[in-house]
Design an enzyme around this catalytic site. Structure first.
Site, PDB file in Angstrom:
ATOM      1  N   LYS A 184     -10.924   6.703  -0.646  1.00 13.67           N
ATOM      2  CA  LYS A 184     -10.422   6.410  -1.990  1.00 13.67           C
ATOM      3  C   LYS A 184     -11.277   5.249  -2.507  1.00 13.67           C
ATOM      4  O   LYS A 184     -11.154   4.121  -2.017  1.00 13.67           O
ATOM      5  CB  LYS A 184      -8.938   6.023  -1.940  1.00 13.67           C
ATOM      6  CG  LYS A 184      -8.362   5.777  -3.343  1.00 13.67           C
ATOM      7  CD  LYS A 184      -6.935   6.278  -3.456  1.00 13.67           C
ATOM      8  CE  LYS A 184      -6.469   6.235  -4.899  1.00 13.67           C
ATOM      9  NZ  LYS A 184      -5.348   7.080  -5.192  1.00 13.67           N
ATOM     10  N   HIS A 205      -0.124   4.184  -3.471  1.00 15.95           N
ATOM     11  CA  HIS A 205      -0.255   2.890  -4.145  1.00 15.95           C
ATOM     12  C   HIS A 205       0.757   1.879  -3.621  1.00 15.95           C
ATOM     13  O   HIS A 205       1.142   0.982  -4.353  1.00 15.95           O
ATOM     14  CB  HIS A 205      -0.059   3.066  -5.659  1.00 15.95           C
ATOM     15  CG  HIS A 205      -1.085   3.949  -6.292  1.00 15.95           C
ATOM     16  ND1 HIS A 205      -2.380   3.552  -6.493  1.00 15.95           N
ATOM     17  CD2 HIS A 205      -1.009   5.216  -6.747  1.00 15.95           C
ATOM     18  CE1 HIS A 205      -3.059   4.543  -7.060  1.00 15.95           C
ATOM     19  NE2 HIS A 205      -2.259   5.555  -7.211  1.00 15.95           N
ATOM     20  N   HIS A 258       3.963  11.031  -4.107  1.00 13.46           N
ATOM     21  CA  HIS A 258       2.623  10.748  -4.626  1.00 13.46           C
ATOM     22  C   HIS A 258       2.358   9.241  -4.681  1.00 13.46           C
ATOM     23  O   HIS A 258       1.346   8.759  -4.172  1.00 13.46           O
ATOM     24  CB  HIS A 258       2.464  11.355  -6.020  1.00 13.46           C
ATOM     25  CG  HIS A 258       1.089  11.174  -6.569  1.00 13.46           C
ATOM     26  ND1 HIS A 258       0.118  12.128  -6.419  1.00 13.46           N
ATOM     27  CD2 HIS A 258       0.511  10.138  -7.213  1.00 13.46           C
ATOM     28  CE1 HIS A 258      -1.010  11.682  -6.974  1.00 13.46           C
ATOM     29  NE2 HIS A 258      -0.788  10.481  -7.465  1.00 13.46           N
TER      30      HIS A 258
END
Length: 290
Positions: free
Chosen positions: A223, A177, A161
């Site tokens: 995003k 990220h 993730h």
């Protein structure tokens, strides 16, 4: 302060020590250059379009030779293609992938950054002094598979993730990220950088900033705001998020810290005994007033 949380001085001190010890961090202008271009427009999570304010890539260049010569980066990169990015699709972990996960953990555990994290967690009785026990604990937190949605087969893990990214029903980007994954996906034309997201009181980031908020599209979805450290080593991010995860008792933790010139809120979500997500939110930089 966001969420009314005061600055955590103890963690700020620890994370600054880690920042100073992060010898594997790549330096802006020397090891890589970024091209910020335009300020991103307003868009919603799940939009398939969104205005593009950046015609070129975010990463103008990265010294890949240096990247691949550093063991923690090299072993980290080998993990990035091990995942099925759609949630709801069961992950299959091969014996080779387990070996790769272990090689990566061995590499980061040999760094001063992770040694400092381990030492701090031992003092807090949140980790065992034995390195093998700590490695097992890290494996469980980051690599153990779980189902993102009740009833689904195990389709996710903390590492996937945070560092790789996932998509939900092809409409939403989850996680992603990490700057190395962003750079590699951009290089393969899988990611389209759409511009920087400005913070209040600052007109635009600098090309030397090592924490950025950006907008991008990946696998058909936008995003609207994704925040990420730039240039830092994998062990630095692992250390930060692991410490906050193990200190936290709530499902969602926000810690306000100052690392270098960056005032950040580090956000960590837990999923049982595992990391659900973790990312930095840039609040301000001390260079803004100058």
């Amino acid at each position: 302060m966001a969420n009314g949380k005061a600055l955590n001085h103890e963690l700020s001190k620890l994370f600054n020590e880690m920042w100073d010890m992060d010898v594997n961090r790549l330096m802006p202008g020397k090891d890589y250059t970024i091209d910020l271009q335009g300020k991103a427009g307003a868009t919603q999570q799940g939009d398939s379009a969104g205005q593009d304010r950046a015609a070129r890539h975010l990463f103008h260049n990265v010294n890949e030779e240096r990247l691949k010569s550093i063991k923690t980066f090299a072993t980290f990169i080998s993990l990035l293609d091990n995942y099925e990015t759609s949630t709801g699709v069961a992950e299959v972990v091969t014996p080779e992938e387990i070996v790769e996960n272990n090689c990566f953990l061995d590499a980061i555990l040999a760094t001063e950054v992770m040694k400092l994290a381990h030492e701090y967690l031992c003092k807090k009785n949140l980790a065992k002094p034995n390195l093998a026990d700590f490695k097992y604990q890290l494996y469980d937190i980051w690599f153990q598979l779980y189902a993102r949605k009740e009833g689904d087969r195990p389709d996710s893990c903390g590492f996937e993730h945070v560092f790789v990214g996932e998509t939900k029903r092809g409409k939403q980007i989850l996680g992603l990220h990490n700057w190395v994954q962003f750079y590699l996906q951009e290089k393969h034309n899988q990611i389209d950088y759409k511009g920087y997201v400005a913070r209040k009181n600052k007109t635009r980031p600098d090309k030397d900033d090592q924490v950025l908020s950006i907008q991008f599209s990946w696998k058909g979805s936008v995003k609207p705001v994704g925040s990420t450290f730039i240039g830092v080593s994998p062990e630095f991010e692992f250390a930060l998020y692991t410490v906050i995860f193990l200190l936290a008792e709530e499902r969602v933790t926000h810690e306000t810290v100052k690392i270098e010139e960056y005032e950040l809120q580090l956000v960590v979500w837990r999923h049982g005994h595992h990391i659900g997500t973790a990312y930095p939110v840039l609040l301000s930089t001390s260079s803004e007033d100058q």
